[in-house]
Design an enzyme around this catalytic site. Sequence first.
Site, PDB file in Angstrom:
ATOM      1  N   SER A 145       1.040  -1.493   0.128  1.00 42.46           N
ATOM      2  CA  SER A 145       0.039  -0.211  -0.166  1.00 42.46           C
ATOM      3  C   SER A 145       0.787   1.136  -0.282  1.00 42.46           C
ATOM      4  O   SER A 145       1.909   1.023   0.335  1.00 42.46           O
ATOM      5  CB  SER A 145      -0.965   0.092   0.734  1.00 42.46           C
ATOM      6  OG  SER A 145      -1.496   0.862   1.809  1.00 42.46           O
ATOM      7  N   TYR A 158      -2.231   0.549  10.313  1.00 41.66           N
ATOM      8  CA  TYR A 158      -2.054  -0.545   9.435  1.00 41.66           C
ATOM      9  C   TYR A 158      -1.582  -0.006   8.241  1.00 41.66           C
ATOM     10  O   TYR A 158      -0.845  -0.926   7.828  1.00 41.66           O
ATOM     11  CB  TYR A 158      -3.375  -0.034   8.704  1.00 41.66           C
ATOM     12  CG  TYR A 158      -3.683  -0.703   6.967  1.00 41.66           C
ATOM     13  CD1 TYR A 158      -3.371  -1.453   7.007  1.00 41.66           C
ATOM     14  CD2 TYR A 158      -3.647   0.552   6.170  1.00 41.66           C
ATOM     15  CE1 TYR A 158      -4.296  -2.194   5.512  1.00 41.66           C
ATOM     16  CE2 TYR A 158      -3.478   0.286   4.916  1.00 41.66           C
ATOM     17  CZ  TYR A 158      -4.021  -0.906   4.499  1.00 41.66           C
ATOM     18  OH  TYR A 158      -3.971  -1.032   3.017  1.00 41.66           O
TER      19      TYR A 158
END
Length: 265
Positions: A145, A158
């Site tokens: 990501s 995250y």
Amino acid sequence: MVREQLKEKNIIITGASGGIGAEIAKLCAASGANLALLARSEDKLVRLQTELQESYQVRVEVFQLDVADSEKIKEVFTTINSRFDHIDILVNNAGYGVFREAHLATIEEIKGMFDVNVVGLMACTSMVLPKMRERRYGHIINIASQAGKIATPKSSVYSASKHAVLGFTNALRMELSDLNVKVTAVNPGPIATNFFNIADEKGTYVKNVQRFMLKPEFVAKKVVDCMLTNTREINLPRWMNMGSIVYVLFPRLFERIGKKAFNQK
């Protein structure tokens, strides 16, 4: 579009029941690849299996798997390795996030994200590496990501999990560089998938970034196009990746200027 390099190749995709995982599966099947599709939702996998087999007449096997379960990973991958002569490509796509400030994140949420995003990814990789190293052929594709490159408020856990994925991916690439086993990190920005049903409970983040969100079909195409090529990273969208470069060069300035935008989650 038929990608000849994928014809009759054996490909494993985790998190394949929806989003970019399902789109990657469709593109691979259209090019004649054989697939092992893994996800928690078995009914969605079976529907996708039927669709792909009827449309493309390829071999598609499905396996119910929560990649947070290390013992189940061993069981499922042992079965896959017994049914497929070898695995050419592994796409580690399973993952999730919860957007919450660090002091509000529960231990269960922290462990859950690391168990799926990091430990599960590593465990799946470990199950295909020995044969790839022996054959001196293969490709590991890890869906990371942009959050792994730019840490932002409310995604501390995250972001940390995706930083770990990038660290693992970069080290693995160097370990395998002399064995013709390719390793690619995919770093997308926000994608219009069910990911945000969990990550963004209030819908605030989606509302603020909706016009920038990537289509899963677009991301899947980029991933499939890179298969069996020497692609180090895929960064999407390109303008967002420029932010990560500026971040490395001028971190204090970037954080000061970007603070207001980042807090829109």
